[in-house]
Enzyme design. Structure first.
Site, mmCIF file in Angstrom:
data_model
loop_
_atom_site.group_PDB
_atom_site.id
_atom_site.type_symbol
_atom_site.label_atom_id
_atom_site.label_comp_id
_atom_site.label_asym_id
_atom_site.label_seq_id
_atom_site.Cartn_x
_atom_site.Cartn_y
_atom_site.Cartn_z
ATOM 1 N N ARG A 221 31.973 18.021 24.157
ATOM 2 C CA ARG A 221 30.919 17.529 23.281
ATOM 3 C C ARG A 221 30.589 18.604 22.240
ATOM 4 N NH1 ARG A 221 31.967 13.153 24.654
ATOM 5 N NH2 ARG A 221 30.697 11.621 25.749
ATOM 6 N N HIS A 269 37.373 13.212 17.141
ATOM 7 C CA HIS A 269 36.943 12.747 18.473
ATOM 8 C C HIS A 269 37.931 11.698 19.021
ATOM 9 C CE1 HIS A 269 33.229 12.273 21.245
ATOM 10 N NE2 HIS A 269 34.344 11.988 21.905
HETATM 11 N N1 LIG Z 1 36.768 14.173 23.335
HETATM 12 C C1 LIG Z 1 36.966 13.057 23.990
HETATM 13 O O1 LIG Z 1 37.634 12.153 23.507
HETATM 14 C C2 LIG Z 1 36.402 12.924 25.385
HETATM 15 C C3 LIG Z 1 36.855 11.877 26.195
HETATM 16 C C4 LIG Z 1 36.373 11.778 27.479
HETATM 17 C C5 LIG Z 1 35.458 12.696 27.975
HETATM 18 N N2 LIG Z 1 35.034 13.712 27.159
HETATM 19 C C6 LIG Z 1 34.077 14.715 27.683
HETATM 20 O O2 LIG Z 1 34.656 15.370 28.804
HETATM 21 C C7 LIG Z 1 33.650 15.587 29.772
HETATM 22 C C8 LIG Z 1 34.287 15.802 31.131
HETATM 23 O O3 LIG Z 1 34.802 14.579 31.648
HETATM 24 P P1 LIG Z 1 35.239 14.420 33.181
HETATM 25 O O4 LIG Z 1 35.563 12.993 33.389
HETATM 26 O O5 LIG Z 1 36.268 15.436 33.532
HETATM 27 O O6 LIG Z 1 33.848 14.815 33.916
HETATM 28 P P2 LIG Z 1 33.593 15.111 35.450
HETATM 29 O O7 LIG Z 1 34.637 14.479 36.289
HETATM 30 O O8 LIG Z 1 32.163 14.759 35.703
HETATM 31 O O9 LIG Z 1 33.776 16.703 35.586
HETATM 32 C C9 LIG Z 1 32.882 17.621 35.061
HETATM 33 C C10 LIG Z 1 33.264 19.031 35.504
HETATM 34 O O10 LIG Z 1 32.388 19.963 34.852
HETATM 35 C C11 LIG Z 1 31.787 20.812 35.826
HETATM 36 N N3 LIG Z 1 30.428 21.199 35.439
HETATM 37 C C12 LIG Z 1 29.357 20.403 35.197
HETATM 38 N N4 LIG Z 1 28.278 21.149 34.904
HETATM 39 C C13 LIG Z 1 28.665 22.436 34.976
HETATM 40 C C14 LIG Z 1 27.999 23.671 34.797
HETATM 41 N N5 LIG Z 1 26.697 23.737 34.490
HETATM 42 N N6 LIG Z 1 28.716 24.805 34.960
HETATM 43 C C15 LIG Z 1 30.025 24.750 35.294
HETATM 44 N N7 LIG Z 1 30.717 23.612 35.471
HETATM 45 C C16 LIG Z 1 30.043 22.479 35.311
HETATM 46 C C17 LIG Z 1 31.751 19.975 37.098
HETATM 47 O O11 LIG Z 1 31.601 20.834 38.218
HETATM 48 P P3 LIG Z 1 31.634 20.250 39.728
HETATM 49 O O12 LIG Z 1 33.088 19.918 39.981
HETATM 50 O O13 LIG Z 1 31.160 21.370 40.553
HETATM 51 O O14 LIG Z 1 30.753 19.042 39.734
HETATM 52 C C18 LIG Z 1 33.098 19.258 37.009
HETATM 53 O O15 LIG Z 1 34.124 20.083 37.492
HETATM 54 C C19 LIG Z 1 32.766 14.352 29.646
HETATM 55 O O16 LIG Z 1 31.454 14.594 30.140
HETATM 56 C C20 LIG Z 1 32.768 14.086 28.159
HETATM 57 O O17 LIG Z 1 31.678 14.754 27.552
HETATM 58 C C21 LIG Z 1 35.484 13.848 25.885
#
Ligand SMILES: NC(=O)c1ccc[n+]([C@@H]2O[C@H](COP(=O)([O-])OP(=O)(O)OC[C@H]3O[C@@H](n4cnc5c(N)ncnc54)[C@H](OP(=O)(O)O)[C@@H]3O)[C@@H](O)[C@H]2O)c1
Length: 306
Positions: A221, A269
């Site tokens: 983000r 994006h």
């Molecule tokens: N650019 C794009 O096109 C696009 C597309 C899709 C998603 N995204 C972004 O990618 C993000 C991640 O997606 P995802 O599906 O992989 O999410 P996810 O499965 O919820 O994984 C999030 C990861 O971040 C870690 N995390 C959360 N808060 C943290 C903190 N304060 N300090 C350290 N680590 C932290 C979590 O730790 P834990 O494992 O310990 O919970 C987890 O490993 C989304 O939230 C979205 O914003 C972008």
């Protein structure tokens, strides 16, 4: 069972059609103000009015992985928010990030400039050991990205909130290990959700802890990054550059310095798009699983913010 679809700036019609075909026993329709109460909703950036008018909803299915915008709404207690859980996104993200890492490591932009100018040039091969990649966020997308980078033999570090064990990845967890994680990494990939804890986490203090010649790939983000800090670190020679897919303001304003910075690559994006057919199949499967009383994946913890 009633299902309503409410999207901002996106045509709901193909989703209504697809969900109706997948769930013939349900009544699926696009939401309009004053519409009948629904049991489940499929949403993208819905207005507060939508939530207020639908107090009977059991589940809110977000058609993206990030729920930061949705959690800014006033949601009734007990309403379950469910994010898209991969559905074809992680392979796209792995593809995008590996191309950005490889393009930087192999200096393909410099080769492209040379060939454009008709110059047959060679560059000294670099050592992968000098380019450890740190993946911040080891969830659905980050874990897949880390795995993909290992295929190309890059040393990979990972950072998450809770401790993780991933084969071939040196894992760090929690704020007390953030410094060690950054100092062990040269290329930094951000794949954390946007939460109060992670907002502005990519700033002068953290980015300057990367190994000299650091490189940022932000695909999570825009509000994770303090944009002026990045420019100052690149212009000061501390960082080599960045590939950015997300921005504090989207679309990126025409006058933004990122557009024409020679060391910054911008994409709109688009690193991992929601795939409609896969997502409809996933949502329909979860609605049926929920009816059978089975647990489903991708339920958001509103307290945690992701
Ligand atoms: N650019 C794009 O096109 C696009 C597309 C899709 C998603 N995204 C972004 O990618 C993000 C991640 O997606 P995802 O599906 O992989 O999410 P996810 O499965 O919820 O994984 C999030 C990861 O971040 C870690 N995390 C959360 N808060 C943290 C903190 N304060 N300090 C350290 N680590 C932290 C979590 O730790 P834990 O494992 O310990 O919970 C987890 O490993 C989304 O939230 C979205 O914003 C972008």
């Amino acid at each position: 069972m009633n299902i309503t679809v409410c999207f901002d700036k996106l045509d709901p019609a193909p989703w209504v059609q697809g969900l109706q075909a997948a769930l013939p026993q349900a009544r699926v329709s696009a939401w309009t103000p004053g519409a009948a109460a629904a049991d489940h909703a499929v949403v993208w950036a819905p207005p507060q009015r939508f939530v207020d008018e639908q107090p009977g909803l059991q589940t809110l299915f977000n058609i993206g992985a990030g729920v930061d915008a949705l959690l800014k709404l006033r949601l009734p207690a007990g309403l379950q928010v469910v994010r898209i859980d991969d559905a074809g996104m992680s392979v796209q993200m792995a593809e995008y990030v590996t191309q950005a890492v490889i393009r930087h490591f192999r200096e393909f932009d410099a080769y492209a400039a040379d060939t454009q100018a008709g110059r047959w040039s060679y560059r000294k091969p670099r050592s992968r050991a000098d380019f450890p990649v740190g993946v911040m966020g080891l969830g659905v997308l980050g874990a897949r990205v880390a795995q993909a980078l290992r295929v190309f033999d890059y040393p990979v570090n990972g950072y998450s909130r809770s401790p993780k064990a991933l084969e071939g990845v040196r894992c760090f967890a929690g704020p007390e290990q953030l410094g060690d994680f950054l100092q062990a990494s040269r290329i930094l990939v951000n794949l954390m959700p946007l939460t109060p804890e992670t907002e502005n986490i990519l700033n002068r203090a953290t980015l300057s802890q990367l190994r000299p010649g650091g490189y940022l790939i932000n695909v999570a983000r825009g509000h994770h990054l303090v944009e002026e800090d990045l420019i100052a670190l690149i212009d000061g020679g501390q960082l080599a550059g960045a590939t950015l897919d997300v921005f504090r303001q989207e679309p990126l304003p025409a006058e933004h310095p990122f557009w024409h910075h020679p060391n910054i690559t911008v994409t709109p994006h688009t690193s991992a798009r929601t795939l409609r057919e896969e997502s409809i199949a996933q949502i329909a499967g979860k609605i049926l699983a929920r009816q059978r009383g089975e647990p489903i994946r991708g339920v958001v913890d509103a307290q945690r913010g992701y």
